[in-house]
Design a protein around this motif. Structure first.
Motif, PDB file in Angstrom:
ATOM      1  N   ASP A  10      -1.609   6.836   0.951  1.00  0.00           N
ATOM      2  CA  ASP A  10      -2.512   7.949   1.247  1.00  0.00           C
ATOM      3  C   ASP A  10      -1.805   9.120   1.926  1.00  0.00           C
ATOM      4  O   ASP A  10      -2.327  10.236   1.935  1.00  0.00           O
ATOM      5  CB  ASP A  10      -3.700   7.487   2.113  1.00  0.00           C
ATOM      6  CG  ASP A  10      -3.259   6.981   3.474  1.00  0.00           C
ATOM      7  OD1 ASP A  10      -2.280   6.184   3.522  1.00  0.00           O
ATOM      8  OD2 ASP A  10      -3.870   7.360   4.483  1.00  0.00           O
ATOM      9  N   ASN A  11      -0.629   8.861   2.489  1.00  0.00           N
ATOM     10  CA  ASN A  11       0.111   9.947   3.129  1.00  0.00           C
ATOM     11  C   ASN A  11       0.865  10.731   2.051  1.00  0.00           C
ATOM     12  O   ASN A  11       1.803  10.232   1.437  1.00  0.00           O
ATOM     13  CB  ASN A  11       1.088   9.367   4.165  1.00  0.00           C
ATOM     14  CG  ASN A  11       1.885  10.434   4.871  1.00  0.00           C
ATOM     15  OD1 ASN A  11       2.555  11.264   4.223  1.00  0.00           O
ATOM     16  ND2 ASN A  11       1.836  10.440   6.181  1.00  0.00           N
ATOM     17  N   VAL A  12       0.424  11.984   1.834  1.00  0.00           N
ATOM     18  CA  VAL A  12       0.922  12.758   0.697  1.00  0.00           C
ATOM     19  C   VAL A  12       2.428  13.009   0.792  1.00  0.00           C
ATOM     20  O   VAL A  12       3.145  12.929  -0.210  1.00  0.00           O
ATOM     21  CB  VAL A  12       0.144  14.091   0.576  1.00  0.00           C
ATOM     22  CG1 VAL A  12       0.709  14.928  -0.558  1.00  0.00           C
ATOM     23  CG2 VAL A  12      -1.326  13.810   0.316  1.00  0.00           C
ATOM     24  N   LEU A  13       2.916  13.278   1.993  1.00  0.00           N
ATOM     25  CA  LEU A  13       4.350  13.537   2.149  1.00  0.00           C
ATOM     26  C   LEU A  13       5.168  12.302   1.786  1.00  0.00           C
ATOM     27  O   LEU A  13       6.182  12.380   1.088  1.00  0.00           O
ATOM     28  CB  LEU A  13       4.671  13.964   3.589  1.00  0.00           C
ATOM     29  CG  LEU A  13       4.199  15.360   3.986  1.00  0.00           C
ATOM     30  CD1 LEU A  13       4.536  15.623   5.452  1.00  0.00           C
ATOM     31  CD2 LEU A  13       4.819  16.419   3.086  1.00  0.00           C
ATOM     32  N   ASP A  53       0.971   0.771   0.349  1.00  0.00           N
ATOM     33  CA  ASP A  53       0.787   1.094   1.762  1.00  0.00           C
ATOM     34  C   ASP A  53      -0.310   0.169   2.281  1.00  0.00           C
ATOM     35  O   ASP A  53      -1.313  -0.045   1.600  1.00  0.00           O
ATOM     36  CB  ASP A  53       0.377   2.562   1.890  1.00  0.00           C
ATOM     37  CG  ASP A  53       0.149   2.986   3.328  1.00  0.00           C
ATOM     38  OD1 ASP A  53       0.738   2.371   4.248  1.00  0.00           O
ATOM     39  OD2 ASP A  53      -0.612   3.953   3.540  1.00  0.00           O
ATOM     40  N   LEU A  54      -0.110  -0.417   3.470  1.00  0.00           N
ATOM     41  CA  LEU A  54      -1.133  -1.349   3.964  1.00  0.00           C
ATOM     42  C   LEU A  54      -2.270  -0.623   4.646  1.00  0.00           C
ATOM     43  O   LEU A  54      -3.401  -1.076   4.651  1.00  0.00           O
ATOM     44  CB  LEU A  54      -0.509  -2.375   4.920  1.00  0.00           C
ATOM     45  CG  LEU A  54       0.433  -3.383   4.256  1.00  0.00           C
ATOM     46  CD1 LEU A  54       0.882  -4.430   5.267  1.00  0.00           C
ATOM     47  CD2 LEU A  54      -0.213  -4.054   3.057  1.00  0.00           C
ATOM     48  N   SER A  55      -1.982   0.525   5.239  1.00  0.00           N
ATOM     49  CA  SER A  55      -2.999   1.268   5.966  1.00  0.00           C
ATOM     50  C   SER A  55      -3.535   2.390   5.078  1.00  0.00           C
ATOM     51  O   SER A  55      -2.903   3.430   4.915  1.00  0.00           O
ATOM     52  CB  SER A  55      -2.370   1.816   7.243  1.00  0.00           C
ATOM     53  OG  SER A  55      -3.257   2.689   7.871  1.00  0.00           O
ATOM     54  N   LEU A  56      -4.693   2.139   4.482  1.00  0.00           N
ATOM     55  CA  LEU A  56      -5.302   3.084   3.542  1.00  0.00           C
ATOM     56  C   LEU A  56      -6.735   3.346   3.984  1.00  0.00           C
ATOM     57  O   LEU A  56      -7.367   2.485   4.588  1.00  0.00           O
ATOM     58  CB  LEU A  56      -5.305   2.493   2.123  1.00  0.00           C
ATOM     59  CG  LEU A  56      -3.945   2.271   1.451  1.00  0.00           C
ATOM     60  CD1 LEU A  56      -4.092   1.346   0.246  1.00  0.00           C
ATOM     61  CD2 LEU A  56      -3.333   3.613   1.041  1.00  0.00           C
ATOM     62  N   THR A  83       4.865  -0.497   5.155  1.00  0.00           N
ATOM     63  CA  THR A  83       4.148  -0.531   6.424  1.00  0.00           C
ATOM     64  C   THR A  83       4.950   0.102   7.545  1.00  0.00           C
ATOM     65  O   THR A  83       6.177   0.008   7.589  1.00  0.00           O
ATOM     66  CB  THR A  83       3.778  -1.976   6.807  1.00  0.00           C
ATOM     67  OG1 THR A  83       3.235  -1.970   8.125  1.00  0.00           O
ATOM     68  CG2 THR A  83       4.978  -2.893   6.772  1.00  0.00           C
ATOM     69  N   ALA A  84       4.233   0.746   8.445  1.00  0.00           N
ATOM     70  CA  ALA A  84       4.867   1.372   9.593  1.00  0.00           C
ATOM     71  C   ALA A  84       5.130   0.341  10.681  1.00  0.00           C
ATOM     72  O   ALA A  84       5.935   0.548  11.569  1.00  0.00           O
ATOM     73  CB  ALA A  84       3.985   2.478  10.140  1.00  0.00           C
ATOM     74  N   HIS A  85       4.441  -0.778  10.602  1.00  0.00           N
ATOM     75  CA  HIS A  85       4.547  -1.782  11.653  1.00  0.00           C
ATOM     76  C   HIS A  85       5.594  -2.814  11.300  1.00  0.00           C
ATOM     77  O   HIS A  85       5.766  -3.159  10.149  1.00  0.00           O
ATOM     78  CB  HIS A  85       3.209  -2.492  11.824  1.00  0.00           C
ATOM     79  CG  HIS A  85       2.053  -1.566  11.849  1.00  0.00           C
ATOM     80  ND1 HIS A  85       1.780  -0.765  12.929  1.00  0.00           N
ATOM     81  CD2 HIS A  85       1.128  -1.268  10.914  1.00  0.00           C
ATOM     82  CE1 HIS A  85       0.719  -0.034  12.650  1.00  0.00           C
ATOM     83  NE2 HIS A  85       0.302  -0.307  11.436  1.00  0.00           N
ATOM     84  N   ALA A  86       6.268  -3.313  12.323  1.00  0.00           N
ATOM     85  CA  ALA A  86       7.018  -4.547  12.110  1.00  0.00           C
ATOM     86  C   ALA A  86       5.944  -5.608  11.972  1.00  0.00           C
ATOM     87  O   ALA A  86       5.056  -5.718  12.802  1.00  0.00           O
ATOM     88  CB  ALA A  86       7.907  -4.831  13.301  1.00  0.00           C
ATOM     89  N   TYR A 102       8.379  -6.715   1.889  1.00  0.00           N
ATOM     90  CA  TYR A 102       8.033  -5.584   2.752  1.00  0.00           C
ATOM     91  C   TYR A 102       9.112  -4.537   2.762  1.00  0.00           C
ATOM     92  O   TYR A 102      10.286  -4.871   2.748  1.00  0.00           O
ATOM     93  CB  TYR A 102       7.978  -6.005   4.230  1.00  0.00           C
ATOM     94  CG  TYR A 102       6.943  -6.978   4.557  1.00  0.00           C
ATOM     95  CD1 TYR A 102       5.654  -6.550   4.755  1.00  0.00           C
ATOM     96  CD2 TYR A 102       7.264  -8.309   4.690  1.00  0.00           C
ATOM     97  CE1 TYR A 102       4.683  -7.465   5.071  1.00  0.00           C
ATOM     98  CE2 TYR A 102       6.296  -9.224   5.002  1.00  0.00           C
ATOM     99  CZ  TYR A 102       5.016  -8.806   5.186  1.00  0.00           C
ATOM    100  OH  TYR A 102       4.059  -9.699   5.490  1.00  0.00           O
ATOM    101  N   LEU A 103       8.714  -3.303   2.882  1.00  0.00           N
ATOM    102  CA  LEU A 103       9.637  -2.247   3.277  1.00  0.00           C
ATOM    103  C   LEU A 103       8.965  -1.523   4.428  1.00  0.00           C
ATOM    104  O   LEU A 103       7.762  -1.262   4.392  1.00  0.00           O
ATOM    105  CB  LEU A 103       9.909  -1.290   2.113  1.00  0.00           C
ATOM    106  CG  LEU A 103      10.688  -1.883   0.924  1.00  0.00           C
ATOM    107  CD1 LEU A 103      10.784  -0.877  -0.203  1.00  0.00           C
ATOM    108  CD2 LEU A 103      12.084  -2.312   1.361  1.00  0.00           C
ATOM    109  N   THR A 104       9.730  -1.227   5.464  1.00  0.00           N
ATOM    110  CA  THR A 104       9.124  -0.572   6.618  1.00  0.00           C
ATOM    111  C   THR A 104       9.363   0.929   6.601  1.00  0.00           C
ATOM    112  O   THR A 104      10.397   1.399   6.124  1.00  0.00           O
ATOM    113  CB  THR A 104       9.677  -1.147   7.945  1.00  0.00           C
ATOM    114  OG1 THR A 104      11.092  -1.208   7.859  1.00  0.00           O
ATOM    115  CG2 THR A 104       9.133  -2.523   8.203  1.00  0.00           C
TER     116      THR A 104
END
Ligand code: MN
Length: 131
Positions: A10-13, A53-56, A83-86, A102-104
């Protein structure tokens, strides 16, 4: 043959960055900004790999992964969580949802495509050890 990656972010950048990196390395990228949109895209043109992305907004990436993994048409697709989280604490939850790797974030732009290519190669090996 070029590999097709469906990016659900969802983050366009971030979506544009990932798309640019993958296209520069010869991947064919389709984009979705919500889980719902991504699920439709996955049904319509089955990709080789889903970057999730996990956070949508709305349905989150874990719920979307569960749906992909419960559908015979898409259950074989490797799903790579972005994901931004570990994820240490949530790893079990994510594995139950069917996340394959995963890729962080922030992503490492120098190695991103290569990381994805090796996840894809590993997934193919597991699915078909001889081919
Ligand atoms: Mn997000």
């Amino acid at each position: 043959m070029s590999h097709r990656v469906l990016v659900i972010e969802d983050n366009v950048l971030n979506l544009e960055l990932v798309t640019d990196l993958l296209e520069a390395d010869g991947f064919i990228v389709s984009q979705a900004k919500t889980a719902e949109e991504g699920l439709r895209a996955a049904q319509q043109g089955i990709p080789d790999l889903v970057l999730m992305d996990l956070s949508l907004p709305g349905m989150d990436g874990l719920a979307a992964t569960k749906l992909l993994k419960s559908d015979p048409a898409t259950r074989h697709l490797p799903v790579v969580a972005l994901t931004a989280h570990a994820m240490q604490g949530d790893e079990t939850v994510a594995m139950h949802a069917g996340i394959d790797a995963y890729l962080t974030k922030p992503i490492d732009t120098r190695t991103f495509s290569q990381q994805l290519a090796s996840i894809l190669a590993k997934a193919r090996m597991t699915k078909n050890p001889l081919g």
